[in-house]
Write a protein that holds these residues in place. Sequence first.
Motif, PDB file in Angstrom:
ATOM      1  N   MET A 127      41.793   7.925  42.388  1.00  0.00           N
ATOM      2  CA  MET A 127      40.962   8.544  41.128  1.00  0.00           C
ATOM      3  C   MET A 127      41.540   9.918  40.760  1.00  0.00           C
ATOM      4  SD  MET A 127      37.060   9.468  40.691  1.00  0.00           S
ATOM      5  CE  MET A 127      36.683   7.814  41.968  1.00  0.00           C
ATOM      6  N   THR A 128      41.968  10.327  39.465  1.00  0.00           N
ATOM      7  CA  THR A 128      42.404  11.655  39.281  1.00  0.00           C
ATOM      8  C   THR A 128      41.633  12.636  39.932  1.00  0.00           C
ATOM      9  OG1 THR A 128      41.939  10.803  37.159  1.00  0.00           O
ATOM     10  CG2 THR A 128      43.707  12.256  37.139  1.00  0.00           C
ATOM     11  N   LYS A 129      42.177  13.470  40.536  1.00  0.00           N
ATOM     12  CA  LYS A 129      41.921  14.820  40.966  1.00  0.00           C
ATOM     13  C   LYS A 129      41.771  15.746  39.765  1.00  0.00           C
ATOM     14  CE  LYS A 129      40.498  16.862  44.986  1.00  0.00           C
ATOM     15  NZ  LYS A 129      39.354  16.578  45.298  1.00  0.00           N
ATOM     16  N   HIS A 130      40.554  16.507  39.775  1.00  0.00           N
ATOM     17  CA  HIS A 130      40.188  17.435  38.472  1.00  0.00           C
ATOM     18  C   HIS A 130      41.176  18.656  38.486  1.00  0.00           C
ATOM     19  CE1 HIS A 130      37.452  18.968  35.464  1.00  0.00           C
ATOM     20  NE2 HIS A 130      37.711  20.169  36.060  1.00  0.00           N
ATOM     21  N   ILE A 131      41.520  18.665  37.386  1.00  0.00           N
ATOM     22  CA  ILE A 131      42.541  20.042  37.477  1.00  0.00           C
ATOM     23  C   ILE A 131      41.726  21.231  36.565  1.00  0.00           C
ATOM     24  CG2 ILE A 131      44.761  20.920  36.286  1.00  0.00           C
ATOM     25  CD1 ILE A 131      45.832  18.252  35.851  1.00  0.00           C
ATOM     26  N   PRO A 132      41.323  22.447  37.331  1.00  0.00           N
ATOM     27  CA  PRO A 132      40.446  23.400  37.144  1.00  0.00           C
ATOM     28  C   PRO A 132      41.195  23.822  35.663  1.00  0.00           C
ATOM     29  CG  PRO A 132      41.455  23.770  39.088  1.00  0.00           C
ATOM     30  CD  PRO A 132      42.184  22.551  38.632  1.00  0.00           C
ATOM     31  N   VAL A 133      40.378  24.025  34.707  1.00  0.00           N
ATOM     32  CA  VAL A 133      40.543  24.543  33.310  1.00  0.00           C
ATOM     33  C   VAL A 133      40.439  25.918  33.268  1.00  0.00           C
ATOM     34  CG1 VAL A 133      39.824  24.312  30.776  1.00  0.00           C
ATOM     35  CG2 VAL A 133      40.137  22.313  32.348  1.00  0.00           C
ATOM     36  N   LEU A 134      41.402  26.626  32.548  1.00  0.00           N
ATOM     37  CA  LEU A 134      41.074  28.110  32.372  1.00  0.00           C
ATOM     38  C   LEU A 134      40.977  28.876  33.663  1.00  0.00           C
ATOM     39  CD1 LEU A 134      39.301  28.168  29.059  1.00  0.00           C
ATOM     40  CD2 LEU A 134      41.537  29.290  29.312  1.00  0.00           C
ATOM     41  N   LEU A 135      41.566  28.458  34.875  1.00  0.00           N
ATOM     42  CA  LEU A 135      41.369  28.908  36.099  1.00  0.00           C
ATOM     43  C   LEU A 135      41.858  30.538  36.047  1.00  0.00           C
ATOM     44  CD1 LEU A 135      40.372  29.122  39.028  1.00  0.00           C
ATOM     45  CD2 LEU A 135      42.221  28.052  39.547  1.00  0.00           C
ATOM     46  N   GLU A 136      42.940  30.672  35.467  1.00  0.00           N
ATOM     47  CA  GLU A 136      43.736  31.909  35.462  1.00  0.00           C
ATOM     48  C   GLU A 136      42.770  33.075  34.638  1.00  0.00           C
ATOM     49  OE1 GLU A 136      45.829  33.003  37.680  1.00  0.00           O
ATOM     50  OE2 GLU A 136      45.879  30.960  38.262  1.00  0.00           O
ATOM     51  N   ALA A 137      42.370  32.531  33.582  1.00  0.00           N
ATOM     52  CA  ALA A 137      41.721  33.260  32.535  1.00  0.00           C
ATOM     53  C   ALA A 137      40.278  33.759  33.389  1.00  0.00           C
ATOM     54  CB  ALA A 137      41.196  32.810  31.398  1.00  0.00           C
ATOM     55  N   VAL A 138      39.544  32.913  34.069  1.00  0.00           N
ATOM     56  CA  VAL A 138      38.553  33.163  34.851  1.00  0.00           C
ATOM     57  C   VAL A 138      38.792  33.973  35.799  1.00  0.00           C
ATOM     58  CG1 VAL A 138      36.739  31.941  36.312  1.00  0.00           C
ATOM     59  CG2 VAL A 138      37.194  30.689  34.283  1.00  0.00           C
ATOM     60  N   LYS A 139      39.692  34.098  36.445  1.00  0.00           N
ATOM     61  CA  LYS A 139      40.061  34.815  37.695  1.00  0.00           C
ATOM     62  C   LYS A 139      40.205  36.335  37.131  1.00  0.00           C
ATOM     63  CE  LYS A 139      43.444  33.298  40.472  1.00  0.00           C
ATOM     64  NZ  LYS A 139      44.554  32.260  40.925  1.00  0.00           N
ATOM     65  N   LYS A 140      40.890  36.530  36.028  1.00  0.00           N
ATOM     66  CA  LYS A 140      41.166  37.781  35.456  1.00  0.00           C
ATOM     67  C   LYS A 140      39.828  38.331  35.169  1.00  0.00           C
ATOM     68  CE  LYS A 140      44.323  39.591  32.046  1.00  0.00           C
ATOM     69  NZ  LYS A 140      44.900  39.460  30.735  1.00  0.00           N
ATOM     70  N   ALA A 141      39.023  37.556  34.489  1.00  0.00           N
ATOM     71  CA  ALA A 141      37.443  37.951  33.883  1.00  0.00           C
ATOM     72  C   ALA A 141      36.957  38.327  35.036  1.00  0.00           C
ATOM     73  CB  ALA A 141      36.962  37.032  33.089  1.00  0.00           C
ATOM     74  N   LEU A 142      36.907  37.912  36.245  1.00  0.00           N
ATOM     75  CA  LEU A 142      36.119  38.442  37.285  1.00  0.00           C
ATOM     76  C   LEU A 142      36.878  39.587  38.261  1.00  0.00           C
ATOM     77  CD1 LEU A 142      35.184  34.841  38.976  1.00  0.00           C
ATOM     78  CD2 LEU A 142      33.647  36.482  37.680  1.00  0.00           C
ATOM     79  N   GLY A 143      38.148  39.744  37.947  1.00  0.00           N
ATOM     80  CA  GLY A 143      38.587  40.964  38.523  1.00  0.00           C
ATOM     81  C   GLY A 143      38.766  40.723  40.058  1.00  0.00           C
ATOM     82  N   ASP A 144      38.820  41.791  40.709  1.00  0.00           N
ATOM     83  CA  ASP A 144      38.759  41.723  42.234  1.00  0.00           C
ATOM     84  C   ASP A 144      37.795  41.047  42.964  1.00  0.00           C
ATOM     85  OD1 ASP A 144      39.702  42.024  44.808  1.00  0.00           O
ATOM     86  OD2 ASP A 144      40.038  44.262  44.695  1.00  0.00           O
ATOM     87  N   VAL A 145      38.014  39.997  43.397  1.00  0.00           N
ATOM     88  CA  VAL A 145      36.639  39.267  43.973  1.00  0.00           C
ATOM     89  C   VAL A 145      36.493  39.667  45.712  1.00  0.00           C
ATOM     90  CG1 VAL A 145      36.566  37.831  42.353  1.00  0.00           C
ATOM     91  CG2 VAL A 145      37.599  37.322  44.207  1.00  0.00           C
ATOM     92  N   ARG A 146      37.415  40.389  46.126  1.00  0.00           N
ATOM     93  CA  ARG A 146      37.455  40.303  47.624  1.00  0.00           C
ATOM     94  C   ARG A 146      36.020  41.041  48.032  1.00  0.00           C
ATOM     95  NH1 ARG A 146      42.659  43.872  48.612  1.00  0.00           N
ATOM     96  NH2 ARG A 146      42.212  44.368  46.653  1.00  0.00           N
ATOM     97  N   GLY A 147      35.527  40.367  49.046  1.00  0.00           N
ATOM     98  CA  GLY A 147      34.089  40.965  49.423  1.00  0.00           C
ATOM     99  C   GLY A 147      32.783  40.711  48.537  1.00  0.00           C
ATOM    100  N   ARG A 148      33.214  40.076  47.437  1.00  0.00           N
ATOM    101  CA  ARG A 148      32.072  39.743  46.486  1.00  0.00           C
ATOM    102  C   ARG A 148      31.786  38.333  46.734  1.00  0.00           C
ATOM    103  NH1 ARG A 148      31.655  43.577  42.648  1.00  0.00           N
ATOM    104  NH2 ARG A 148      30.613  42.230  40.990  1.00  0.00           N
ATOM    105  N   THR A 149      30.153  38.099  46.243  1.00  0.00           N
ATOM    106  CA  THR A 149      29.854  36.654  46.528  1.00  0.00           C
ATOM    107  C   THR A 149      29.755  36.128  45.222  1.00  0.00           C
ATOM    108  OG1 THR A 149      28.643  37.174  48.586  1.00  0.00           O
ATOM    109  CG2 THR A 149      28.035  35.353  47.358  1.00  0.00           C
ATOM    110  N   ILE A 150      30.296  34.902  44.880  1.00  0.00           N
ATOM    111  CA  ILE A 150      30.191  34.359  43.602  1.00  0.00           C
ATOM    112  C   ILE A 150      29.321  33.061  43.560  1.00  0.00           C
ATOM    113  CG2 ILE A 150      31.760  33.379  41.840  1.00  0.00           C
ATOM    114  CD1 ILE A 150      34.027  35.080  42.923  1.00  0.00           C
ATOM    115  N   VAL A 151      28.752  32.861  42.635  1.00  0.00           N
ATOM    116  CA  VAL A 151      27.944  31.594  42.479  1.00  0.00           C
ATOM    117  C   VAL A 151      28.666  30.601  41.565  1.00  0.00           C
ATOM    118  CG1 VAL A 151      25.853  30.137  41.822  1.00  0.00           C
ATOM    119  CG2 VAL A 151      25.511  32.784  42.861  1.00  0.00           C
ATOM    120  N   ASP A 152      29.287  29.735  42.130  1.00  0.00           N
ATOM    121  CA  ASP A 152      30.155  28.643  41.384  1.00  0.00           C
ATOM    122  C   ASP A 152      28.908  27.696  41.061  1.00  0.00           C
ATOM    123  OD1 ASP A 152      31.664  26.503  40.099  1.00  0.00           O
ATOM    124  OD2 ASP A 152      33.129  26.727  41.837  1.00  0.00           O
TER     125      ASP A 152
END
Length: 284
Positions: free
Chosen positions: A1-26
Amino acid sequence: MTKHIPVLLEAVKKALGDVRGRTIVDCTFGAGGYSCAFLEAGAKVIAFDRDTNVLEDAQSFKQKYGDKFEFINSSFTEINKLSSDDFDDVVFDLGISSMQIDNGERGFSFRFNAPLDMRMDERNDLTAADLIKNLTEAELADVLYEYGDIKKSRLMARILKEKTPTTTFQLRDLIKNQNDVAPLFQALRIAVNDEMGQIKSALGDVRGMLRTGGRCVCVTFHSLEDRIVKNTFRKWSEVVGDPRLPVITTPEYKLLRPALPSVEEVENNPRARSAHMRGVEKIQ
Ligand SMILES: C[S@@+](CC[C@H](N)C(=O)[O-])C[C@H]1O[C@@H](n2cnc3c(N)ncnc32)[C@H](O)[C@@H]1O
């Protein structure tokens, strides 16, 4: 089965900024593409997904990342059961995954013959076939019009109510205009999974839960979904009060720069073509 390719991942990472030490709800774990990127960047992740089919992947994340990763196999509307102290940021990557659409048995796609199911959460017992049976003709027409933008929605609803299809191919073969097939499947899927209701409800809770500096980022794939997110975030970032008067309440949130996929991303992953990313940051 095709593995899902994440969409707009770079933009999402940029929008979140530095996430070190943070807790993110995915909120939408899927194949874990986003979760993996956040964990590798030094964040902790609490992930939701209502599909039981992702459990195996979630378990391997648990083995690899231990305490840094928690998985909750339910709807993201249950985010209100967390405490605001549990997390910093919230991310939604809405809609359906490639695994769901490409698993022929689940009834999401008219490319495969299967029972007309379309449930993301198979513990929830209302399938697309049940929906066609249970809704009135007028309610069904509204679903087709609202979620599929199908012009002849009343006629189509009448045909569906008369023939009560129970498989994907039966449904597909009832439709004369082949251009209506994909919008019809999309409309039923959105209704079966109450996709618009779920995002409205979860965003309603997130507004009061984020702490100052916390961000909420959403990736959408449908104009209705995008409109909900856009209007919701606009409202959160509105200046309250009359700007002509000396007392103006500064907004609770500021809008982050929205993003669309690049031509290159769409070429590499056609699923990205209708994606929009929007985000906000809580400023007080
Ligand atoms: C587009 S995929 C997410 C892909 C993921 N970001 C990745 O990179 O692998 C959407 C996922 O969200 C899940 N989902 C959709 N609506 C949901 C809801 N209301 N609650 C929990 N999960 C949901 C679906 O089951 C699906 O697995």
